[in-house]
Design an enzyme around this catalytic site. Structure first.
Site, PDB file in Angstrom:
ATOM      1  N   GLY A 143      -7.830   7.513  18.701  1.00  0.00           N
ATOM      2  CA  GLY A 143      -7.883   7.425  17.243  1.00  0.00           C
ATOM      3  C   GLY A 143      -6.497   7.581  16.630  1.00  0.00           C
ATOM      4  O   GLY A 143      -5.488   7.146  17.206  1.00  0.00           O
ATOM      5  N   SER A 144      -6.445   8.227  15.495  1.00  0.00           N
ATOM      6  CA  SER A 144      -5.196   8.244  14.707  1.00  0.00           C
ATOM      7  C   SER A 144      -4.048   9.014  15.358  1.00  0.00           C
ATOM      8  O   SER A 144      -2.909   8.875  14.913  1.00  0.00           O
ATOM      9  CB  SER A 144      -5.472   8.827  13.326  1.00  0.00           C
ATOM     10  OG  SER A 144      -6.349   7.982  12.629  1.00  0.00           O
ATOM     11  N   THR A 145      -4.317   9.822  16.354  1.00  0.00           N
ATOM     12  CA  THR A 145      -3.197  10.497  17.028  1.00  0.00           C
ATOM     13  C   THR A 145      -2.292   9.464  17.710  1.00  0.00           C
ATOM     14  O   THR A 145      -1.145   9.764  18.040  1.00  0.00           O
ATOM     15  CB  THR A 145      -3.688  11.506  18.093  1.00  0.00           C
ATOM     16  OG1 THR A 145      -4.630  10.853  18.932  1.00  0.00           O
ATOM     17  CG2 THR A 145      -4.316  12.727  17.461  1.00  0.00           C
ATOM     18  N   PHE A 146      -2.821   8.226  17.872  1.00  0.00           N
ATOM     19  CA  PHE A 146      -2.025   7.183  18.522  1.00  0.00           C
ATOM     20  C   PHE A 146      -1.106   6.469  17.526  1.00  0.00           C
ATOM     21  O   PHE A 146      -0.261   5.670  17.922  1.00  0.00           O
ATOM     22  CB  PHE A 146      -2.963   6.171  19.201  1.00  0.00           C
ATOM     23  CG  PHE A 146      -2.339   5.459  20.361  1.00  0.00           C
ATOM     24  CD1 PHE A 146      -2.144   6.099  21.578  1.00  0.00           C
ATOM     25  CD2 PHE A 146      -1.922   4.137  20.248  1.00  0.00           C
ATOM     26  CE1 PHE A 146      -1.554   5.444  22.645  1.00  0.00           C
ATOM     27  CE2 PHE A 146      -1.330   3.479  21.316  1.00  0.00           C
ATOM     28  CZ  PHE A 146      -1.146   4.136  22.512  1.00  0.00           C
TER      29      PHE A 146
END
Lengths: 588, 114
Positions: free
Chosen positions: A288-291
């Site tokens: 998800g957004s951690t990427f």
């Protein structure tokens, strides 16, 4: 005439008997000494000499400060010689209560008179051993066998793994370093007397060689802290599972690694295979957004992103290849820093779509995704990363929000460690050194830099952006007073039956501190938190703060607390300096 | 008188000769018995050594169990103790003589009087 002959005849008869007897003795001697000499010698040696195989003591596993995490001790195993058991039924009934096995099954085993030896129960506790010994039942005996104990119970269970009945490592570090810590079996040769008592050690035997002791990079205090906080958040949100990792970004040391649900390696057979899997290294998930930070790195490294640019995110969605992807809320015009701080999907996809597929792929690979990290733990997954040839028109965009890729939590933590330390991807280190039982150094593991994953300039830019995420973005609850924390939240929808679920999420946060000179990288992943709060910023970010704050105090980096360094000769609390510091704080 | 003296001399001679003949045998038996006795002693000491090593390991394990942090935390909670505020923690590091640049912590947390 006959009177004279009688004595002589008697003499001759006697002589004949003596000669006959002597002949028999000689014949027997020839038989024993010559014809059957080898066989009889073998039998005699077997009777007089005992060769006893000795099990080596398995080396201990200790944390970086020497606290034991796994140790071995000899315990008693109970065996029976069925032929010598007088009353199998009564014996089985008495034993069943102590060893916890069905009486009927024990009775059947004890009635097998054709067997010379059967195990009744292996590796009994001291209490069980005393209870069986007190019964004084005929036909039973004990044999000593080493058993593995994990004094911390669940502490570090997924890392440590466990051993089997034969003393061999079956999972985790126990399996990975089995050959080094297992030791080498030996055998002793001794003479024994008529009662079978050993009385004379003979040369020629080989003593068992104990295994080396393994010193891990784990800090058991931090491990306990991480496990405690992870369990608390999993319980609070009634989550399906959770993972937490604490790394030193300067050398790749894994300081703590925990997964929930967990198990007690002392009784590992009571938990399922799924629970025993170390999902931090063995399972990949969509980050998800951690990427997004990785996508930003790709754009910055390829000079495709200006920090002063503005991206129009006002529509609240973006259409790529005919597919409309929505943001989690409608924004206005955002700078790259704001896109990361507010975790705008639309903005991140716009940025990611600028990077050519091959360059994007190379950058993702440089961070170590899609390949093994080299961690010395068994069953590591390389994650999932398709080659650009297999990418659709949508892939660059979706990759930028952490979809169409599978990463292990450890890979993600290492990628953030690379950003934190100025751009160097490190190999994760789990073992510091192997020491012989005498304390001598057998092997030492040095930190290994794999490659430069990004330039120092890009790393510095990303750190500044991620400070904003914590200061005024989605991870404000991760802020620690007096310490600058940087990081990124993630809320990934799970794929259920081939489509992204609306109500099943993976909430995560990965951060590091102090941002200017990072000492710790912490990643927390919570699988399927239930209830109205499911975002990474709400669920995972507070856990990172609760882990990081005391951990930094412990490392002497906290804004609160005090660190005092005393000389080797100063032993607390006799040290005046130490007493002074305690008094000073007590008076505040 | 002369006959009696010569007989005594003969007996002494026989005794000396027998003694000389038997002495090596007696010495051999004595030596062998000593070896066997020492063998029993060695085995007995080996058993004692095993017992002591076993006890040592048991105590080591017991100490490790008692030092287990989850256990200490449970016991502390039972006693009504609460986690210490972070600003009241003093981390004392001992600078080892050989590694002055990288001191290892000797005490991780120490409560101070409120």
């Amino acid at each position: 005439m006959s009177d004279e002959r009688t004595p002589r005849r008697r003499l001759l008869i006697l002589l004949g008997i003596v000669l006959g007897w002597a002949g028999l003795v000689v014949a027997r001697l020839v038989d024993v000494q010559i014809y059957r000499a080898d066989e009889l010698q073998r039998l005699a040696l077997r009777q007089q000499f005992a060769r006893v195989e000795t099990e080596p003591i398995r080396g201990a596993i200790v944390d970086r400060h020497g606290f034991p995490l796994a140790v071995s001790k000899d315990v008693s195993s109970l065996y029976a010689i069925p032929g010598l058991v007088q009353d199998p039924k009564a014996t089985a009934a008495k034993l069943a209560k102590i060893v916890g096995k069905p009486a009927k099954r024990l009775q059947r085993a004890l009635e097998k008179n054709d067997r010379n030896f059967i195990w009744i129960a292996r590796k009994l506790s001291d209490e069980q051993t005393r209870a069986v010994a007190a019964l004084e039942l005929p036909g039973l005996g004990f044999r000593q066998e080493p058993k593995r104990f994990y004094p911390g119970g669940r502490l570090g269970a997924h890392l440590l793994g466990y051993t089997g009945l034969d003393n061999g490592g079956l999972a985790g570090i126990e399996a990975q370093f089995d050959s080094a810590i297992r030791g080498i079996p030996g055998d002793e040769i001794t003479m024994r007397d008529a009662r079978g008592v050993r009385f004379m050690p003979e040369p020629g035997g080989l003593p068992a060689v104990p295994g080396d002791n393994l010193v891990l990079t784990i800090d058991r205090s931090l491990q306990h802290l991480v496990e405690r906080e992870l369990l608390a958040v999993v319980n609070q949100y009634d989550a399906k599972a959770g993972i937490a990792i604490l790394l030193d970004p300067n050398n790749g040391d894994i300081l703590a690694l925990a997964a929930e649900p967990s198990f007690d390696p002392n009784e590992f057979a009571r938990s399922s295979d799924a629970v025993r899997r170390n999902s931090a290294v063995q399972e990949a998930y969509e980050p998800g957004s951690t990427f997004k930070a990785i996508a930003f790195a790709g754009a910055l490294e390829n000079r495709l992103l200006g920090l002063g640019e503005h991206f129009d995110c006002s529509r609240g969605y973006v259409e790529i290849a005919g597919i409309r992807i929505h943001d989690h809320k409608r924004f206005t015009s955002l700078t790259p820093e704001e896109i990361l701080a507010q975790s705008s999907n639309v903005g991140a996809m716009m940025i990611g779509s600028r990077v050519p597929a091959d360059a994007y792929y190379r950058q993702v690979r440089r961070f170590g995704f899609g390949q093994l990290t080299g961690v010395e733990l068994p069953g590591e997954s390389p994650g999932l990363l398709a080659s650009p040839r297999a990418w659709s028109k949508l892939t660059r965009a979706t990759l930028s929000i952490g979809q169409e890729i599978g990463v292990t939590p450890l890979q993600l933590a290492l990628a953030y460690a690379a950003i934190a330390n100025g751009g160097i991807l490190l190999e994760p280190r789990i073992a510091l050194r192997l020491e012989s039982p005498g304390g001598g150094l057998t092997r030492r593991w040095e930190p290994v830099a794999v490659r430069r994953a990004l330039s120092a300039e890009t790393a510095s830019t990303l750190v500044a952006m991620m400070e904003t995420v914590v200061r005024e973005g989605t991870a404000r609850v991760a802020a620690i007073p007096g310490v600058v924390v940087a990081g990124k939240t993630g809320t990934a929808q799970k794929i259920v039956d081939g489509v992204y679920s609306r109500d099943r999420h993976v909430a995560s946060f990965v951060g590091f501190a102090p941002a200017s000179r990072p000492r710790l990288v912490a990643l927390v992943v919570v699988d399927e938190p239930k209830g109205p709060l499911y975002h990474g910023g709400d669920v995972a970010a507070p856990v990172v703060r609760r882990i990081m704050e005391p951990a930094l105090v412990r490392l002497g980096e906290g804004a609160t607390g005090r660190t005092l360094t005393v000389e080797h000769r100063d032993l607390f609390p006799s040290s005046d300096a130490a007493r002074g510091a305690v008094t000073e704080i007590a008076q505040r | 008188m002369k006959t009696r003296r010569s007989r005594a001399r003969q007996i002494a001679l026989i005794l000396v000769a027998s003694g000389g003949f038997l002495a090596p045998f007696v010495l051999w038996v004595w030596g062998h018995l000593e070896i066997v006795k020492t063998g029993y002693d060695i085995e007995s000491l080996n058993e004692r050594l095993d017992e002591l090593e076993h006890e040592n390991r048991s105590l080591f394990l017991e100490r490790a169990r008692l030092q287990s942090l989850p256990r200490i935390e449970r016991e502390a909670t039972k006693l009504g103790l609460a986690p210490l505020p972070l600003d009241r923690i003093v981390v004392v590091r001992q600078r080892p003589a050989s590694d002055a640049a990288n001191p290892a912590p000797i005490i991780t947390a120490r409560t101070v009087a409120p």
